[in-house]
Design a protein around this motif. Structure first.
Motif, short mmCIF file in Angstrom:
data_model
loop_
_atom_site.label_atom_id
_atom_site.label_comp_id
_atom_site.label_asym_id
_atom_site.label_seq_id
_atom_site.Cartn_x
_atom_site.Cartn_y
_atom_site.Cartn_z
N TYR A 122 0.84 -1.19 0.00
CA TYR A 122 0.00 0.00 0.00
C TYR A 122 0.88 1.25 0.00
CZ TYR A 122 -4.04 -2.96 0.97
OH TYR A 122 -5.02 -3.91 0.87
N THR A 123 0.37 2.31 -0.62
CA THR A 123 1.19 3.52 -0.76
C THR A 123 0.50 4.78 -0.27
OG1 THR A 123 0.38 3.76 -3.03
CG2 THR A 123 2.48 2.61 -2.72
N ARG A 124 -0.82 4.88 -0.38
CA ARG A 124 -1.52 6.13 -0.11
C ARG A 124 -2.54 5.97 1.01
NH1 ARG A 124 -5.71 9.10 -4.23
NH2 ARG A 124 -6.74 7.07 -3.97
N VAL A 125 -2.65 7.00 1.86
CA VAL A 125 -3.63 7.04 2.94
C VAL A 125 -4.48 8.30 2.78
CG1 VAL A 125 -4.01 7.11 5.43
CG2 VAL A 125 -2.05 5.86 4.50
N VAL A 126 -5.80 8.13 2.61
CA VAL A 126 -6.73 9.24 2.55
C VAL A 126 -7.49 9.26 3.87
CG1 VAL A 126 -8.72 10.24 1.37
CG2 VAL A 126 -6.94 9.04 0.05
N THR A 127 -7.54 10.43 4.51
CA THR A 127 -8.12 10.57 5.84
C THR A 127 -9.46 11.31 5.76
OG1 THR A 127 -5.91 10.64 6.82
CG2 THR A 127 -7.74 11.42 8.18
N ILE A 128 -10.52 10.68 6.30
CA ILE A 128 -11.86 11.27 6.34
C ILE A 128 -12.29 11.33 7.80
CG2 ILE A 128 -14.28 11.01 5.65
CD1 ILE A 128 -12.16 9.08 3.52
N ARG A 129 -12.75 12.50 8.25
CA ARG A 129 -13.02 12.65 9.69
C ARG A 129 -14.33 13.39 9.93
NH1 ARG A 129 -8.20 14.94 11.77
NH2 ARG A 129 -7.53 12.79 12.15
N THR A 130 -14.96 13.03 11.05
CA THR A 130 -16.08 13.78 11.62
C THR A 130 -15.76 14.03 13.08
OG1 THR A 130 -17.68 12.74 10.13
CG2 THR A 130 -18.55 13.76 12.11
N GLN A 131 -15.88 15.29 13.51
CA GLN A 131 -15.58 15.64 14.90
C GLN A 131 -16.71 16.47 15.47
OE1 GLN A 131 -12.23 18.26 15.58
NE2 GLN A 131 -11.96 17.55 17.69
N LYS A 132 -16.95 16.28 16.74
CA LYS A 132 -17.98 17.05 17.43
C LYS A 132 -17.74 18.54 17.24
CE LYS A 132 -20.14 17.82 21.93
NZ LYS A 132 -20.11 17.51 23.38
N GLY A 133 -18.76 19.23 16.75
CA GLY A 133 -18.70 20.68 16.64
C GLY A 133 -18.15 21.22 15.35
N ASP A 134 -17.61 20.34 14.45
CA ASP A 134 -16.98 20.91 13.26
C ASP A 134 -17.96 21.16 12.11
OD1 ASP A 134 -17.41 18.44 12.06
OD2 ASP A 134 -15.29 17.90 11.94
N GLN A 135 -19.19 20.60 12.20
CA GLN A 135 -20.26 20.90 11.24
C GLN A 135 -19.94 20.50 9.80
OE1 GLN A 135 -23.15 22.17 12.58
NE2 GLN A 135 -22.04 21.94 14.48
N GLN A 136 -19.04 19.58 9.60
CA GLN A 136 -18.59 19.30 8.23
C GLN A 136 -18.98 17.93 7.70
OE1 GLN A 136 -16.90 21.53 6.15
NE2 GLN A 136 -17.52 22.95 7.75
N GLY A 137 -19.64 17.11 8.49
CA GLY A 137 -20.00 15.78 7.98
C GLY A 137 -18.78 14.91 7.78
N TRP A 138 -18.72 14.23 6.65
CA TRP A 138 -17.57 13.38 6.34
C TRP A 138 -16.53 14.26 5.64
CZ3 TRP A 138 -22.34 11.31 4.02
CH2 TRP A 138 -23.05 10.49 4.91
N THR A 146 -12.01 7.71 9.33
CA THR A 146 -11.85 6.58 8.41
C THR A 146 -10.64 6.82 7.54
OG1 THR A 146 -14.23 6.13 8.38
CG2 THR A 146 -12.92 5.22 6.57
N PHE A 147 -9.75 5.85 7.50
CA PHE A 147 -8.57 5.90 6.63
C PHE A 147 -8.81 4.95 5.46
CE2 PHE A 147 -7.13 6.84 10.93
CZ PHE A 147 -6.37 7.99 10.75
N VAL A 148 -8.79 5.48 4.25
CA VAL A 148 -8.90 4.67 3.04
C VAL A 148 -7.49 4.55 2.47
CG1 VAL A 148 -9.95 4.44 0.77
CG2 VAL A 148 -11.24 5.53 2.63
N ILE A 149 -7.00 3.32 2.41
CA ILE A 149 -5.59 3.08 2.06
C ILE A 149 -5.54 2.22 0.80
CG2 ILE A 149 -3.39 2.20 2.96
CD1 ILE A 149 -4.65 2.44 5.78
#
Length: 561
Positions: A40-56, A522-525
């Motif tokens: 594997y070579t690439r890591v894509v990071t997707i995050r949801t955090q309390k209060g950030d209002q951004q979804g995924w 979520t890390f998509v690798i």
């Protein structure tokens, strides 16, 4: 290899193959085997955090590099993608209750479509491919009803019909399948036989199925599946009874473990096999984790019954941290680091997380599927629970534990509910990932919706779990290899502190990352070439300011936090 084309575990309803009717049918799942990339070579990071209002929120791409953590005891998540567990993933879904479909019926056409896309669209929504539908009425509906006019003594079910489903449930199911792009894999579950078939002539309470009605009730299952198929809704599996040890004020029916076993062995199993062969599966228990091992042992202990049983379904109820009814016990520990703060209390009740693994160990040839979970309101009203972040964390905590312990599919309870947490004909109001205010035509996506998406959007049907661990207890983690060989790692941090850690992919490298306070990532690798780090503002879905306080919208639906 995780599975082969002919593995019987992969029998599912996906609209291709051996039979079925209407808009879909029964089929052998034929996705390519889930095999990890050599590197594997690439890591894509997707995050949801309390209060950030951004979804995924897609926050960065990184290239896997050398491990500079300092050793195996450093703060880390370790993943071994080549070591997979042969339990292919069936999918995620929600339930087509009368409450959900009637709620959607009251919404505008635009909002109704938005909600269904939020659940079933693979690009912008949760990408559900599973579903559950009640056989007859349940508490989340407008009242008590049966499948047609089944008068007392109608053992041949001459009055059977699906007319009640045509009002709102069937249209919702058809529209969901269209949005999903394929027939859904559907489980059907009864809450109560017609009262005259029970030892107490009522829908609710502690009545049992009369033994002289075992044959007629088994035939009812067959008729339901046959008539649903005529409507273009193929049923993948049936469970014997929803919550067979719960005597409720709503529809219920009690089965002892032995009664359930005998009903399957002598009536339901033979009737379903005669009508459908092995195409329609039978699931036992369909109740909480606390009793699932004992019920599995009784059902599987009789091989004449076990041969008809695909596996066991279960619910999550019994956690005294979220519910008022379970017996609870407090276990105290001395706080050795901050003694002035007093003892630390841990609450014990009937959650039974480890029982999932024990059932998987009992009969590795059988299957396990999560069939229901929701947040009960009890003495609270729904507005008090809107946007409560802990409910999203409840979902993720249960999902991570269950799928690590052997669960093969996960079905939520109501797809959506109204502004009261209903309709529910006995006032047993609950929350749901999507709340629809039918008065204002407003749709509110709850934290549980966003947390569910960190699994359902990225963990694909046919994926296989791979071995992973974390060196810090605060990080809850699971990892899976998808059929396209991408590696999915989900990390949750329920604490109020950020946690830096190294994500280590065995045989490929490592990256430095973080689990922010009250977040899920979520890390998509994969093996693609990484690009420069993405802007913090970029996202997997477009978020548009809705201009309503702390609410924002994704594909036109407000974000509620």
């Amino acid at each position: 290899l995780c599975f082969t084309e002919h593995d019987p575990r992969m029998m599912a309803s996906n609209g291709q193959g051996d039979g079925g009717g209407g808009s879909g049918g029964y089929a052998t799942y034929q996705a390519p085997p889930a095999v990890a990339h050599a590197r594997y070579t690439r890591v894509v990071t997707i995050r949801t955090q309390k209060g950030d209002q951004q979804g995924w929120r897609r926050i960065r791409e990184q290239g896997l590099g050398s491990d500079e953590s300092g050793g195996s005891q450093a703060s880390s998540v370790f993943v071994a993608p080549s070591r997979t567990v042969p339990r292919p993933w069936l999918g995620f879904g929600g339930s087509f209750t009368e409450a959900a479909s009637e709620t959607l019926k009251k919404m505008s056409s635009t909002k109704r479509t938005q909600v269904l896309k939020a659940c079933f669209d693979k690009e912008v929504g949760l990408g559900y491919n599973l579903g559950r539908v009640p056989i007859g009425s349940c508490d989340f509906g407008l009242g008590n009803w049966t499948c047609g006019n089944l008068v007392e003594g109608d053992a041949e079910l001459k009055g059977f019909s699906l007319d009640h489903y045509r009002a709102s449930i069937l249209p919702t199911m058809h529209d969901a399948a269209k949005i999903a792009g394929a027939p859904l894999t559907l489980l059907a579950s009864p809450w109560s036989p017609p009262p005259w078939m029970k030892t107490k002539d009522e829908f609710h309470g502690d009545g049992h199925l009369k033994r002289e009605c075992y044959g007629a009730w088994a035939h009812h299952f067959v008729r339901f599946v046959q008539e649903m198929e005529k409507e273009g809704i193929p049923i993948w599996a049936v469970s014997v009874q929803n919550e067979p040890e719960a005597a409720q004020i709503w529809e219920s029916c009690i089965y002892t473990a032995e009664e359930e076993r005998d009903f399957v062995r002598d009536h339901l199993g033979p009737s379903m096999e005669a009508a459908f062969g092995e195409k329609v599966k039978i699931i036992v228990w369909d109740h909480n984790r606390d009793g699932m091992l004992e019920r599995a042992a009784v059902a599987y202990g009789d091989e004449k019954a076990a041969k008809y049983i695909w596996g066991l379904g279960y619910h999550w109820y019994g956690d005294a941290r979220y519910e008022t009814w379970p017996d609870r016990f407090n276990v105290e520990y001395e706080d050795r680091q901050h003694p002035e703060a007093g003892p630390i209390t841990e609450i014990k009740a009937r959650l039974g997380l480890e029982n999932v693994r024990r059932v998987a160990e009992l009969r590795p040839d059988k299957h396990i599927i999560f069939t229901e979970g929701c947040q009960e309101l009890a003495q609270r009203i729904l507005p008090e629970m809107l946007g409560v972040w802990k409910l999203g964390e409840r979902y993720a905590m249960n999902i991570i534990s269950d799928i690590n312990n052997g669960t093969e599919g996960w079905i939520d309870w109501n797809l959506c509910l109204d502004e009261r947490g209903g309709p529910n004909h006995v006032q047993n109001f609950c929350s749901a990932p999507i709340i629809c205010d039918t008065r204002s035509d407003q749709v509110l996506l709850q934290p549980s919706f966003w947390y569910l998406g960190h699994f359902s959007r990225y963990l694909k049907q046919g994926a296989c779990r791979c071995i992973c661990s974390t060196s810090r207890d605060v990080l809850e983690v699971t990892s899976w290899v998808n059929p396209d060989s991408s590696l999915i790692v989900v990390v949750m941090n329920q604490s109020d502190e950020d946690v830096d850690f190294w994500l280590k992919v065995f045989g490929s490298g490592a990256v430095s990352s973080e689990a922010l306070a009250r977040s899920i990532t979520t890390f998509v690798i994969d093996n693609a070439a990484p690009v420069d780090q993405l802007s913090q503002a970029s996202g997997a879905v477009t978020c548009i300011d809705a201009g309503v306080g702390s609410q924002r919208s994704v594909f036109g639906i407000p974000f509620c936090s």
